[in-house]
Design an enzyme around this catalytic site. Structure first.
Site, short mmCIF file in Angstrom:
data_model
loop_
_atom_site.label_atom_id
_atom_site.label_comp_id
_atom_site.label_asym_id
_atom_site.label_seq_id
_atom_site.Cartn_x
_atom_site.Cartn_y
_atom_site.Cartn_z
N SER A 79 -11.02 -6.07 8.54
CA SER A 79 -12.00 -4.93 8.25
C SER A 79 -12.76 -6.74 7.43
CB SER A 79 -11.18 -4.50 7.26
OG SER A 79 -12.61 -3.96 6.36
N ARG B 161 0.94 -1.46 0.01
CA ARG B 161 0.17 0.14 -0.08
C ARG B 161 1.09 1.50 -0.27
NH1 ARG B 161 -5.40 -0.68 1.90
NH2 ARG B 161 -6.29 -3.40 1.26
N GLU C 132 0.62 4.18 0.77
CA GLU C 132 0.32 5.59 1.47
C GLU C 132 1.05 5.86 2.39
OE1 GLU C 132 -1.62 2.60 4.45
OE2 GLU C 132 -3.61 3.09 3.78
N ARG D 196 -0.06 -6.36 12.86
CA ARG D 196 -1.17 -5.47 13.81
C ARG D 196 -1.66 -6.91 15.10
NH1 ARG D 196 -4.64 -0.46 12.09
NH2 ARG D 196 -3.54 1.07 11.36
N ARG E 255 1.96 2.28 13.76
CA ARG E 255 1.20 1.19 13.17
C ARG E 255 0.71 0.70 11.81
NH1 ARG E 255 -4.10 3.12 15.58
NH2 ARG E 255 -5.20 4.55 14.52
N HIS E 256 1.76 2.05 11.17
CA HIS E 256 1.23 1.62 9.22
C HIS E 256 2.86 1.36 8.77
CE1 HIS E 256 -2.26 4.32 10.28
NE2 HIS E 256 -2.34 3.85 9.45
N GLU F 225 -7.25 -1.00 15.18
CA GLU F 225 -8.53 -2.05 13.95
C GLU F 225 -7.62 -3.21 13.96
OE1 GLU F 225 -9.76 -1.56 9.34
OE2 GLU F 225 -9.82 -0.10 10.41
#
Length: 434
Positions: free
Chosen positions: A360, A211, A213, A408, A219-220, A357
């Site tokens: 998903s 990703r 991002e 995570r 946490r990413h 989280e």
């Protein structure tokens, strides 16, 4: 190495050859000790200077810390030694000598910044804490696979080089593929749906996702490991049941098989699998409970995504793992199915740890016409996904699934401060090497 004995297996009376790294040397004058470390632990090697050959003593005591050595000798009981035994050496061989100046201290006596540790990961993972994290990670994945097999799911592997992204062209890493533009896949979502539509029915995958991002937070990651499930003839409730069982199985595997590693991380006394069943809160109930905490400057309203501080407030309120269900359809991806009796309400769910989280998921839209409408509503071109949509002409059953971030899961399970601790060689905005 022929006839090598691991330090944990050395017993009084044995004649052994142990091999590993020089953890520490303590010279007390007439007697000196070398602590040798291997993957199973440490063992003390005793040098009585006046009774041993000078060359043997010199080799053992002048070798630099973290050099690789092999020691042959007799194991004797010694209650004062760190493991209750010690080796009286007959020979010491320096297999691979280390520099005297190390970029970090693998003994852990001197702390190092995370960036220094990641730059020197080989040295960093000689610390028992670092080793413990990745032994636990391996056990988590073993426990997860067992749970999936108990759920009658087949392990699959889907492409990581794709023509278009799961959710369109955003957050994708472009690459050149034989003169054509391609991308690193951000999720196995579309492929696992297609396989759930085959006769395999229930499938899972554990693999990398990418990703692009711009996040730069603890946490990413830009390359992560996703644990994915998809099941035919499943609805969102069934998918949540599988999710719960997989997470609990991971915890149970660690509790049962990683006592030594948990002790190294000072977690042995407090570690326990989460209580079940996980509470299932509707999105509407979740925002009401967040607002009731008074932790946010502004009250959340229907349609808002949950901010980090809101997730934390709700997590503190719930106190354990939980699901948030029935999200607004407008903030969930096109492939998430809406409730039949309320088109504004989706079957999407998230599984939460009090910190963040983790999962998903939801029931997928298996009706082709409604799926095409979902593409158009989110501004995506259905033609770009023709390989996916055409299969929905040939009888795709109702199906549901989810994706769980492995890092995570490990981060929250072990209370790690930074997700990079759970990755051997992290990839983020700054880090492309090692």
């Amino acid at each position: 190495m022929e006839n090598r004995t691991y330090t944990a297996d050395a017993e009084p009376g044995d004649s052994v050859t142990v091999a590993g790294w020089v953890h520490e040397v303590r010279d007390l004058g007439g007697i000196a000790f070398l602590i040798l470390r291997d993957t199973t632990g440490r063992i003390q090697v005793k040098f009585e200077k006046e009774e041993m050959d000078d060359d043997l003593v010199e080799t053992g005591l002048e070798v630099a810390r973290e050099s690789v050595i092999s020691v042959t000798g007799q194991v004797e009981e010694e209650p004062r030694a760190p493991t209750g035994v010690e080796v009286t050496p007959e020979s010491v061989e320096v297999v691979s000598e280390a520099d005297t100046e190390l970029p970090l201290d693998p003994s852990g006596k001197v702390d190092a910044e995370l960036s220094t540790r990641l730059d020197n990961r080989t040295l960093d993972l000689r610390r028992e804490e670092g080793q413990a994290i990745f032994e636990i990670r391996a056990e988590v994945l073993r426990g997860v696979r067992e749970a999936f097999r108990e759920a009658d799911a087949t392990e699959i592997n889907t492409p990581k080089i794709v023509a278009t992204g799961t959710e369109g062209g955003t957050e994708l890493f472009p690459i050149t593929y034989f003169g054509r533009e391609a991308f690193m896949n951000q999720s196995p979502q579309l492929f696992k749906q297609l396989i759930a539509g085959s006769n395999l029915e229930r499938v899972f995958e554990i693999g990398p996702i990418f990703r692009a991002e711009e996040h730069n937070t603890p946490r990413h990651l830009n390359e992560a490991t996703s644990i994915d499930f998809e099941g035919a003839f499943c609805d969102h409730h069934d998918a949540m049941d599988v999710c719960e069982s997989v997470v609990v199985s991971a915890y149970e595997a660690v509790a049962e098989n990683c006592e030594t590693q948990l002790e190294a991380l000072d977690l042995a006394e407090e570690f326990e699998p989460p209580e079940t069943p996980f509470p299932r809160l509707s999105y509407e109930e979740a925002i009401e409970r967040i607002n009731a905490t008074g932790e946010l400057d502004e009250q959340l309203v229907w349609g808002d995504d949950l901010p980090t501080e809101g997730e934390k407030a709700l997590g503190d309120d719930v106190g354990g793992h939980y699901f948030i269900t029935d999200w607004p359809a407008e903030i969930k991806p096109f492939y998430i199915m809406d409730h039949d009796d309320d088109a504004e309400l989706s079957t999407g769910f998230d599984m939460m740890h009090p910190r963040m989280e983790l999962v998903s998921g939801g029931q997928r839209e298996h009706r082709r016409e409604q799926l095409i409408e979902g593409f158009e509503q989110q501004g995506l071109d259905p033609d770009a996904f023709e390989y996916y949509t055409k299969m929905f002409q040939y009888g795709i059953p109702p199906h549901a699934g989810w994706g769980l971030g492995a890092e995570r899961l490990l981060m929250t399970m072990l209370d790690l401060g930074n997700i990079r601790e759970a990755v051997l060689f992290p990839r983020d905005r700054q880090r492309l090497s090692p």
